[in-house]
Design a protein around this motif. Structure first.
Motif, PDB file in Angstrom:
ATOM      1  N   GLN A   1      29.661  18.064  78.139  1.00 12.95           N
ATOM      2  CA  GLN A   1      30.410  17.117  78.954  1.00 12.95           C
ATOM      3  C   GLN A   1      31.508  16.426  78.143  1.00 12.95           C
ATOM      4  OE1 GLN A   1      28.039  14.001  80.659  1.00 12.95           O
ATOM      5  NE2 GLN A   1      29.720  13.239  81.904  1.00 12.95           N
TER       6      GLN A   1
ATOM      7  N   PRO B   1      32.397  24.270  79.296  1.00 14.56           N
ATOM      8  CA  PRO B   1      31.331  24.705  80.195  1.00 14.56           C
ATOM      9  C   PRO B   1      29.984  24.707  79.444  1.00 14.56           C
ATOM     10  CG  PRO B   1      33.172  26.250  80.225  1.00 14.56           C
ATOM     11  CD  PRO B   1      33.427  25.279  79.106  1.00 14.56           C
ATOM     12  N   HIS B   2      28.941  24.337  80.147  1.00 20.83           N
ATOM     13  CA  HIS B   2      27.613  24.317  79.525  1.00 20.83           C
ATOM     14  C   HIS B   2      27.269  25.704  78.970  1.00 20.83           C
ATOM     15  CE1 HIS B   2      23.213  24.136  79.208  1.00 20.83           C
ATOM     16  NE2 HIS B   2      23.466  22.894  78.844  1.00 20.83           N
TER      17      HIS B   2
ATOM     18  N   THR C   1      29.189  27.855  77.608  1.00 18.17           N
ATOM     19  CA  THR C   1      29.853  28.054  76.315  1.00 18.17           C
ATOM     20  C   THR C   1      29.047  27.392  75.204  1.00 18.17           C
ATOM     21  OG1 THR C   1      32.028  28.182  77.349  1.00 18.17           O
ATOM     22  CG2 THR C   1      31.971  27.605  74.998  1.00 18.17           C
TER      23      THR C   1
END
Length: 162
Positions: A48, A53-54, A56
């Motif tokens: 965040q 992106p989570h 990644t």
């Protein structure tokens, strides 16, 4: 550790890297130092705050073997299986330690107390075979002296003879 303080510290270290996405690996290393592993909540926070992106962040954390996604065991033993240590009995020592500790080599969960992992080289080839037990190098293990080896392993807390 109180989660709020870990969250604050994580935010602070991300700010120290100016929130740059290219600092991801360094941020993950520092978060792991803080927790001993990379908890899911910290990975979510890193994604965040670095605007990544989570997937990644998880991809990087799961790709590199130095990152741990689960809490580590209380004790860790690394056995060198590089050429010099292997030739001097490293594989036999690994099997012996598996039996003594009741763990499988390279199982990060270990037996709850101990984890046993192999490393390719510890840079102590002239002192082979070697272990690193909780961060301390243990050189020249006497594989040709079973009683001496048993005594040394017991002193290191590495279980009883099988």
């Amino acid at each position: 550790m109180v989660e709020g303080s870990a969250t604050t510290r994580t935010s602070r270290l991300i700010r120290q890297h100016r929130g740059r996405a290219d600092a991801l690996i360094e941020v993950l290393h520092q978060v792991q130092e803080m927790h001993g592993y990379l908890p899911r909540s910290a990975l979510d926070q890193v994604a965040q705050e670095l605007h990544l992106p989570h997937a990644t962040v998880m991809g990087v954390a799961s790709f590199y073997h130095l990152f741990r996604l689960k809490a580590p065991t209380a004790h860790r033993c690394a056995i060198c299986l590089g050429t010099a240590c292997f030739v001097k009995g490293g594989a036999e020592l690994a099997s012996l330690l598996e039996r003594r500790l009741g763990v499988r080599l390279d199982d990060p969960a270990g037996n709850g107390e101990w984890a046993l992992e192999h490393v390719s080289c510890l840079g102590a080839c002239g002192q082979a075979p070697v272990l690193v037990v909780d961060g301390a190098l243990e050189p020249k293990l006497p594989l040709d002296d079973p009683a001496g080896l048993d005594q040394r392993l017991q002193q290191l807390g590495l279980g009883e003879a099988p």
